[in-house]
Design an enzyme around this catalytic site. Structure first.
Site, PDB file in Angstrom:
ATOM      1  N   ARG A  85      35.693  93.893   8.844  1.00 17.73           N
ATOM      2  CA  ARG A  85      34.978  93.626   9.942  1.00 17.73           C
ATOM      3  C   ARG A  85      35.391  94.496  10.756  1.00 17.73           C
ATOM      4  O   ARG A  85      36.354  93.636  11.331  1.00 17.73           O
ATOM      5  CB  ARG A  85      33.294  92.896   9.486  1.00 17.73           C
ATOM      6  CG  ARG A  85      32.969  93.184   8.087  1.00 17.73           C
ATOM      7  CD  ARG A  85      32.264  92.072   8.311  1.00 17.73           C
ATOM      8  NE  ARG A  85      31.065  91.875   6.967  1.00 17.73           N
ATOM      9  CZ  ARG A  85      32.291  90.936   5.848  1.00 17.73           C
ATOM     10  NH1 ARG A  85      32.290  90.518   6.013  1.00 17.73           N
ATOM     11  NH2 ARG A  85      30.736  91.179   5.085  1.00 17.73           N
ATOM     12  N   LYS A  95      31.379  87.157   9.288  1.00 16.94           N
ATOM     13  CA  LYS A  95      29.920  87.804   8.986  1.00 16.94           C
ATOM     14  C   LYS A  95      28.679  86.431   8.279  1.00 16.94           C
ATOM     15  O   LYS A  95      27.712  86.223   8.561  1.00 16.94           O
ATOM     16  CB  LYS A  95      29.836  88.565   7.772  1.00 16.94           C
ATOM     17  CG  LYS A  95      28.286  88.795   8.218  1.00 16.94           C
ATOM     18  CD  LYS A  95      28.189  90.201   6.951  1.00 16.94           C
ATOM     19  CE  LYS A  95      26.533  90.894   7.150  1.00 16.94           C
ATOM     20  NZ  LYS A  95      26.536  91.974   6.636  1.00 16.94           N
ATOM     21  N   HIS A 123      33.403 100.821  10.968  1.00 15.57           N
ATOM     22  CA  HIS A 123      33.378  99.220   9.665  1.00 15.57           C
ATOM     23  C   HIS A 123      33.165 101.072   8.458  1.00 15.57           C
ATOM     24  O   HIS A 123      33.194 100.521   7.462  1.00 15.57           O
ATOM     25  CB  HIS A 123      31.446  99.697  10.613  1.00 15.57           C
ATOM     26  CG  HIS A 123      31.042  98.365   9.053  1.00 15.57           C
ATOM     27  ND1 HIS A 123      30.825  99.263   7.601  1.00 15.57           N
ATOM     28  CD2 HIS A 123      31.659  97.318   9.384  1.00 15.57           C
ATOM     29  CE1 HIS A 123      30.267  98.032   7.205  1.00 15.57           C
ATOM     30  NE2 HIS A 123      30.227  96.729   8.197  1.00 15.57           N
ATOM     31  N   ARG A 144      36.087 100.641   5.903  1.00 15.12           N
ATOM     32  CA  ARG A 144      35.775 100.396   4.963  1.00 15.12           C
ATOM     33  C   ARG A 144      35.205 100.287   3.769  1.00 15.12           C
ATOM     34  O   ARG A 144      35.315  99.417   2.264  1.00 15.12           O
ATOM     35  CB  ARG A 144      34.533  98.147   5.344  1.00 15.12           C
ATOM     36  CG  ARG A 144      34.842  97.469   6.113  1.00 15.12           C
ATOM     37  CD  ARG A 144      34.248  96.655   6.412  1.00 15.12           C
ATOM     38  NE  ARG A 144      33.576  96.123   5.659  1.00 15.12           N
ATOM     39  CZ  ARG A 144      33.947  94.620   5.709  1.00 15.12           C
ATOM     40  NH1 ARG A 144      35.495  94.005   5.959  1.00 15.12           N
ATOM     41  NH2 ARG A 144      33.112  93.619   3.922  1.00 15.12           N
ATOM     42  N   HIS A 154      32.847  89.777   0.719  1.00  6.26           N
ATOM     43  CA  HIS A 154      31.458  89.989   0.437  1.00  6.26           C
ATOM     44  C   HIS A 154      30.816  88.745  -1.208  1.00  6.26           C
ATOM     45  O   HIS A 154      32.041  88.604  -1.140  1.00  6.26           O
ATOM     46  CB  HIS A 154      30.968  91.416  -1.166  1.00  6.26           C
ATOM     47  CG  HIS A 154      31.198  92.744   0.126  1.00  6.26           C
ATOM     48  ND1 HIS A 154      31.378  93.775   0.075  1.00  6.26           N
ATOM     49  CD2 HIS A 154      30.781  92.869   1.760  1.00  6.26           C
ATOM     50  CE1 HIS A 154      31.317  94.779   0.545  1.00  6.26           C
ATOM     51  NE2 HIS A 154      31.322  93.798   1.907  1.00  6.26           N
ATOM     52  N   TYR A 196      29.650  79.898 -10.516  1.00  3.12           N
ATOM     53  CA  TYR A 196      30.917  79.791 -11.476  1.00  3.12           C
ATOM     54  C   TYR A 196      32.321  80.981 -10.924  1.00  3.12           C
ATOM     55  O   TYR A 196      32.969  80.565 -11.203  1.00  3.12           O
ATOM     56  CB  TYR A 196      30.247  80.302 -12.713  1.00  3.12           C
ATOM     57  CG  TYR A 196      29.677  78.608 -12.743  1.00  3.12           C
ATOM     58  CD1 TYR A 196      30.069  77.826 -13.897  1.00  3.12           C
ATOM     59  CD2 TYR A 196      27.939  79.236 -12.945  1.00  3.12           C
ATOM     60  CE1 TYR A 196      29.158  76.813 -14.535  1.00  3.12           C
ATOM     61  CE2 TYR A 196      27.311  78.515 -13.870  1.00  3.12           C
ATOM     62  CZ  TYR A 196      27.650  77.092 -13.979  1.00  3.12           C
ATOM     63  OH  TYR A 196      26.847  75.954 -14.215  1.00  3.12           O
TER      64      TYR A 196
END
Length: 158
Positions: free
Chosen positions: A2, A29, A91, A94, A118, A128
């Site tokens: 970022r 973030k 940004h 991205r 993310h 999992y």
């Protein structure tokens, strides 16, 4: 990364021998540590920057070597290069990377999402699916850097 992670990057976060940028949790973030594999092109640029850099920050403010560049600096640089805010933002790179990496069909979507730091939205899957996809991400970043290099040789028809 970022834009905020990039502008506040510190030299202690980088292992240029291994080609890894480790962003501490306090600067991300989601407040989780994030490792980024660095392709040879990025390592080369960082080595060049290190020769002219002073202090702990990669991108210190012109007013104080103890503070990073402003949150507006990267977008202001894009404006000076002639890009409007509708054409490019720091940004937005991205989103561009995510789109092109996904459309290439070469990479698992989970590897792309991990590269972008993310977090899985599905609670059960997140519990999992904890893999970092590290080896694939290293290959993906090498491919991405090579792809960006190839764009330098494409002639703009306008």
């Amino acid at each position: 990364p970022r834009p905020g992670e990039l502008r506040a990057a510190e030299w202690t976060e980088f292992d240029l021998v291994e080609g890894v940028w480790s962003i501490p949790a306090a600067r991300t973030k989601r407040r989780l540590p994030h490792r980024i594999p660095l392709p040879r092109q990025a390592v080369s640029i960082l080595e060049e920057l290190r020769r002219v850099s002073h202090g702990k920050l990669l991108f210190p403010s012109i007013r104080s070597v103890h503070r990073p560049i402003s949150s507006n600096t990267l977008n202001a640089a894009l404006r000076r290069l002639g890009y409007s805010q509708d054409e490019a933002t720091a940004h937005g790179f991205r989103a561009t990377a995510s789109t092109l990496l996904n459309e290439s069909g070469k990479w698992h979507p989970d590897a792309i999402e991990r590269q972008l730091a993310h977090v899985e939205g599905n609670d059960v899957r997140r519990a999992y699916a904890r893999g970092e996809h590290w080896e694939e991400r290293k290959q993906m970043m090498a491919w991405w850097a090579d792809y960006l290099d190839s764009l330098k040789t494409v002639r703009n028809p306008t």
